[in-house]
Structure formats: C-alpha cells, structure tokens
Design a protein around this motif. Structure first.
Motif, PDB file in Angstrom:
ATOM      1  N   ASP A  27       0.847  -1.196   0.000  1.00 37.63           N
ATOM      2  CA  ASP A  27       0.000   0.000   0.000  1.00 37.63           C
ATOM      3  C   ASP A  27       0.882   1.245   0.000  1.00 37.63           C
ATOM      4  O   ASP A  27       2.115   1.144   0.014  1.00 37.63           O
ATOM      5  CB  ASP A  27      -0.980  -0.030   1.177  1.00 37.63           C
ATOM      6  CG  ASP A  27      -0.272  -0.067   2.522  1.00 37.63           C
ATOM      7  OD1 ASP A  27       0.982  -0.053   2.548  1.00 37.63           O
ATOM      8  OD2 ASP A  27      -0.960  -0.109   3.554  1.00 37.63           O
ATOM      9  N   ASP A  29       1.576   3.446   2.294  1.00 35.58           N
ATOM     10  CA  ASP A  29       2.458   3.563   3.459  1.00 35.58           C
ATOM     11  C   ASP A  29       3.691   2.689   3.289  1.00 35.58           C
ATOM     12  O   ASP A  29       4.823   3.122   3.524  1.00 35.58           O
ATOM     13  CB  ASP A  29       1.682   3.161   4.724  1.00 35.58           C
ATOM     14  CG  ASP A  29       2.489   3.392   6.002  1.00 35.58           C
ATOM     15  OD1 ASP A  29       3.293   4.354   6.033  1.00 35.58           O
ATOM     16  OD2 ASP A  29       2.311   2.622   6.967  1.00 35.58           O
ATOM     17  N   ASP A 106       7.033  -1.399   7.522  1.00 37.06           N
ATOM     18  CA  ASP A 106       5.577  -1.578   7.553  1.00 37.06           C
ATOM     19  C   ASP A 106       5.162  -3.047   7.729  1.00 37.06           C
ATOM     20  O   ASP A 106       4.052  -3.415   7.399  1.00 37.06           O
ATOM     21  CB  ASP A 106       4.957  -0.987   6.264  1.00 37.06           C
ATOM     22  CG  ASP A 106       3.496  -0.567   6.458  1.00 37.06           C
ATOM     23  OD1 ASP A 106       3.064  -0.427   7.604  1.00 37.06           O
ATOM     24  OD2 ASP A 106       2.791  -0.409   5.441  1.00 37.06           O
ATOM     25  N   HIS A 127       4.577  -0.301  12.334  1.00 41.41           N
ATOM     26  CA  HIS A 127       3.538   0.102  13.297  1.00 41.41           C
ATOM     27  C   HIS A 127       2.524  -1.015  13.565  1.00 41.41           C
ATOM     28  O   HIS A 127       1.462  -0.754  14.118  1.00 41.41           O
ATOM     29  CB  HIS A 127       2.853   1.394  12.843  1.00 41.41           C
ATOM     30  CG  HIS A 127       2.077   1.295  11.567  1.00 41.41           C
ATOM     31  ND1 HIS A 127       0.860   1.909  11.390  1.00 41.41           N
ATOM     32  CD2 HIS A 127       2.330   0.654  10.398  1.00 41.41           C
ATOM     33  CE1 HIS A 127       0.422   1.663  10.163  1.00 41.41           C
ATOM     34  NE2 HIS A 127       1.291   0.910   9.543  1.00 41.41           N
ATOM     35  N   HIS A 128       2.830  -2.252  13.147  1.00 46.87           N
ATOM     36  CA  HIS A 128       1.950  -3.373  13.479  1.00 46.87           C
ATOM     37  C   HIS A 128       2.412  -4.012  14.799  1.00 46.87           C
ATOM     38  O   HIS A 128       3.480  -3.685  15.304  1.00 46.87           O
ATOM     39  CB  HIS A 128       1.968  -4.405  12.353  1.00 46.87           C
ATOM     40  CG  HIS A 128       1.429  -3.890  11.053  1.00 46.87           C
ATOM     41  ND1 HIS A 128       2.231  -3.309  10.101  1.00 46.87           N
ATOM     42  CD2 HIS A 128       0.174  -3.831  10.578  1.00 46.87           C
ATOM     43  CE1 HIS A 128       1.483  -2.923   9.071  1.00 46.87           C
ATOM     44  NE2 HIS A 128       0.224  -3.219   9.344  1.00 46.87           N
ATOM     45  N   THR A 148       3.543   4.053   9.192  1.00 46.20           N
ATOM     46  CA  THR A 148       4.991   3.847   9.247  1.00 46.20           C
ATOM     47  C   THR A 148       5.714   5.130   8.828  1.00 46.20           C
ATOM     48  O   THR A 148       6.814   5.412   9.295  1.00 46.20           O
ATOM     49  CB  THR A 148       5.406   2.668   8.338  1.00 46.20           C
ATOM     50  OG1 THR A 148       4.717   1.505   8.779  1.00 46.20           O
ATOM     51  CG2 THR A 148       6.892   2.403   8.404  1.00 46.20           C
ATOM     52  N   ASP A 179      -3.427   7.620   6.038  1.00 48.88           N
ATOM     53  CA  ASP A 179      -3.480   6.520   7.015  1.00 48.88           C
ATOM     54  C   ASP A 179      -4.276   6.886   8.270  1.00 48.88           C
ATOM     55  O   ASP A 179      -4.806   6.006   8.942  1.00 48.88           O
ATOM     56  CB  ASP A 179      -2.063   6.103   7.429  1.00 48.88           C
ATOM     57  CG  ASP A 179      -1.449   5.104   6.456  1.00 48.88           C
ATOM     58  OD1 ASP A 179      -2.175   4.622   5.571  1.00 48.88           O
ATOM     59  OD2 ASP A 179      -0.254   4.796   6.594  1.00 48.88           O
TER      60      ASP A 179
HETATM   61 MN   LIG Z   1       1.156   0.830   7.321  1.00 47.19          MN
END
Ligand SMILES: [Mn+2]
Length: 354
Positions: A27, A29, A106, A127-128, A148, A179
C-alpha cells in the motif's frame, strides 16, 4: 529525489546491498516509507559502498492499481523505477557473497516468499503488533502509530532535517494523512505522535493539508486509468468449494458507468474468468453516487448454477433483482458485503457439489 534509480553496475560493486522491503500488500504507506527510509539511509550512512534499495514485493504491473500511490509518487517526483519490484533483483546471489542486508518496513515478519533470508534482517521500522522475530536486528522501531511514515519522518527529522526536501515532506505528510483519515481522532487511527510529526511536516511540504488529504482520498477511488482486467484484480480473492474454483472481485464503480467505460465488458469478464480457470466469477459492485448502492455480476459457464445461486442468495435475504446486463443484479440488501456474501456463496457451492 534521484538517488534511487536502479543501477546494476552500482549493485555489483557495492560492499553491502540493503533491501528496504515493504509489505506484501504494497500500500502507499509501505511503498512511501520504503522509498524515503532508503533515501535517508543512503544519505546518512558514512560508508559509500553501502547501497539502499526500496523494494515492493509485488509485480511491477500491479503498481498502477494503487492509484493513490501513483498520484502521490508522481507529485513527489518519484518515478516508478525508484522502486524495485518482485523478480527484478535476485537476493540469493547477494546472500551467497555476504553482501545482503534487509530492512523491514511496515511489517515485522518476512512474508513466506522471503523466509530464507530471516538471518539477514538488520532493521525493522513498523507500526503493526510486534511478533518478536529476528532478535539479531540492530534497530527495532516498532510503535503502534497510525502510519509507518510517521516513524520514518521522525528519523528523518532527527538525523537529517536539513536534507528533507519539500516533495519528500509532502510524500510523508500525504501518507500520514491518508493513514490517519486526516488526523481525525474520531476515525481511531491517529496517535499524538502522528499529529506532532504531521504538524512539523506541514510547513516543509508547503501545501494545504486538507486539500492534499481530499485529493488523495479522491485519487484512491479514481479508476479512470484502469482497464476492466485491472479493476477486477485490484481487489480480488480466489476460493475453492470442493472442486469448484471461484473468484470474487470488489469494484467501486456502478455497472452503468463500467459499461460506458468498457463497451466489451461482458466479453472481458468472461476472458478474465477463463484465464483464471474459474467456474464462477462473482463481482461485487459498490458505489455511493448518489447514495450507497450495491450490485452483483455473476459470470459462469453454467447458467443453471447461477440461477440456483441467485435463488439461494435471495432466500438468505440478498434481494437480487436482474438488471439489463447478463448476470447483473441490483442487490437490495446493502449490508451484504464480501465478508457476509462469500460464506453464503461457499456454502451454496459446497452443497451443490454434493
Ligand atoms: Mn502501514
């Protein structure tokens, strides 16, 4: 932004080749953070023999399906050749001669195609939820922020704020806005760090942030440059029910608009189905102008199968009514998204096989 064009000569001479790898979904990001982190690293790494290559693990021809990324990359002056795509660079030879290094962007766990390289992950920016892999990674910047790109911007502003150009700031800002739904707390995606970083980027990007957000939101749904086959594979999943193979696509323009855009639509749907050897292709259409509406197009070899599927779905409350297109229906029950419809299709096909 011109540092990143793929130069095979430079790769063969490099002492270390750092693949800055985005996630499988590729995506905006994932791709923007990979490009900008690769750029930052190449600018601050004191060793000129190290090169940083942003990598998107999707086929190159799929890039155009991410229409918001196509738009923002173009605005930011990033050419498509700034990114490496799947199959464009062999990692194995780099691994063999000890020059491979991976930076995960990401995501924090390698996708299954790349698990052979888990010993080479040196950095993770994500950021997961942290899955706790790759204890050897020297940098693990994993924080539950909205984007991210917030973390990449933070690093950029910390290490080389004077090198951040207007266009680079815009690429980071646009991604953060998309986002976090324009930093709107009601959407539940934004954190204080996203807001703080975005506010620092705004003057550097020198663009009205509301306009940027709205334009990106619009470009995300702007499919005017996509063919019927592109529209079908943009959001596509394949399933099996016994021996029956079927595919489901979600398309965000009305059947009416689509027919006007592609006068050969029916033939194209059939070609797509045959190419993937599907017994059935289910196209879920959703659009909002003037009000939210769903439509369904069923393309299959067997008309009897389709007729009984329609009967089955209607018994389950889908409210399908034929419209003037072969296999086309308005779907009165707008609550039946793919999440709800797919299990019903599965159930029906599985029982029809016997
Ligand atoms: Mn992301």
């Amino acid at each position: 932004m011109n540092l990143l064009t793929l130069d095979r000569n430079r790769i063969s001479k490099a002492g270390k080749v750092c693949i800055v790898m985005g996630n499988e979904a590729a995506d905006l990001d994932s791709m923007a953070s990979s490009v900008l982190y690769a750029l930052l690293k190449s600018r601050v790494d004191p060793d000129p023999s190290h090169i940083y290559l942003p990598f998107a693990p999707i086929p190159k021809e799929d890039f155009k399906l991410r229409t918001e990324a196509v738009y923002l990359f173009k605005e930011a002056g990033v050419g498509q050749d700034a990114l490496l795509f799947a199959g464009e660079l062999e990692l194995h030879p780099l691994q063999k001669d000890g020059r491979l290094s991976l930076i995960l962007m990401d995501h924090n766990k390698l996708s299954k195609d790349y698990t052979a390289y888990e010993g080479f992950v040196e950095e993770i920016i994500d950021h997961h939820k942290d899955e706790g892999c790759y204890a050897q990674a020297k940098v693990r910047k994993i924080e539950p922020v909205g984007s991210t790109c917030t973390l990449v911007a933070e690093e950029y502003l910390r290490l080389a704020p004077q090198l951040l150009s207007r266009r680079e700031a815009m690429l980071l800002l646009g991604t953060i806005l998309l986002d976090t739904v324009n930093l709107d707390p009601k959407a539940g995606r934004v954190t204080p760090k996203d807001t703080e970083i975005a506010n620092t980027l705004k003057p550097k990007a020198s663009i009205d942030s509301n306009t940027l957000f709205e334009t990106l939101q619009r470009e995300k749904f702007n499919v005017s440059d996509l063919t019927t086959a592109d529209l079908l594979r943009k959001d596509y999943k394949e399933y099996m029910a016994g021996k029956i193979r079927y595919g489901m696509s979600t398309v965000l323009i009305s059947l009416d608009t689509w027919k006007k855009k592609d006068p050969l639509l029916q033939r194209e749907l059939e070609a797509y189905r045959r190419e993937r050897k599907l017994d059935l292709l289910v196209v879920m259409i959703a659009y909002t102008e003037p009000k939210f509406q769903r439509e369904l197009v069923l393309s299959g070899e067997s008309e009897t199968l389709i007729a009984s599927l329609v009967e089955y779905l209607n018994a389950k409350g889908a409210q399908l009514v034929p419209i003037g297109f072969p296999g086309g229906y308005t779907q009165g029950n707008a609550e039946y998204s793919r999440k709800k419809l797919q299990p019903l299709v599965q159930e029906f096909l599985a029982s029809s096989v016997g």
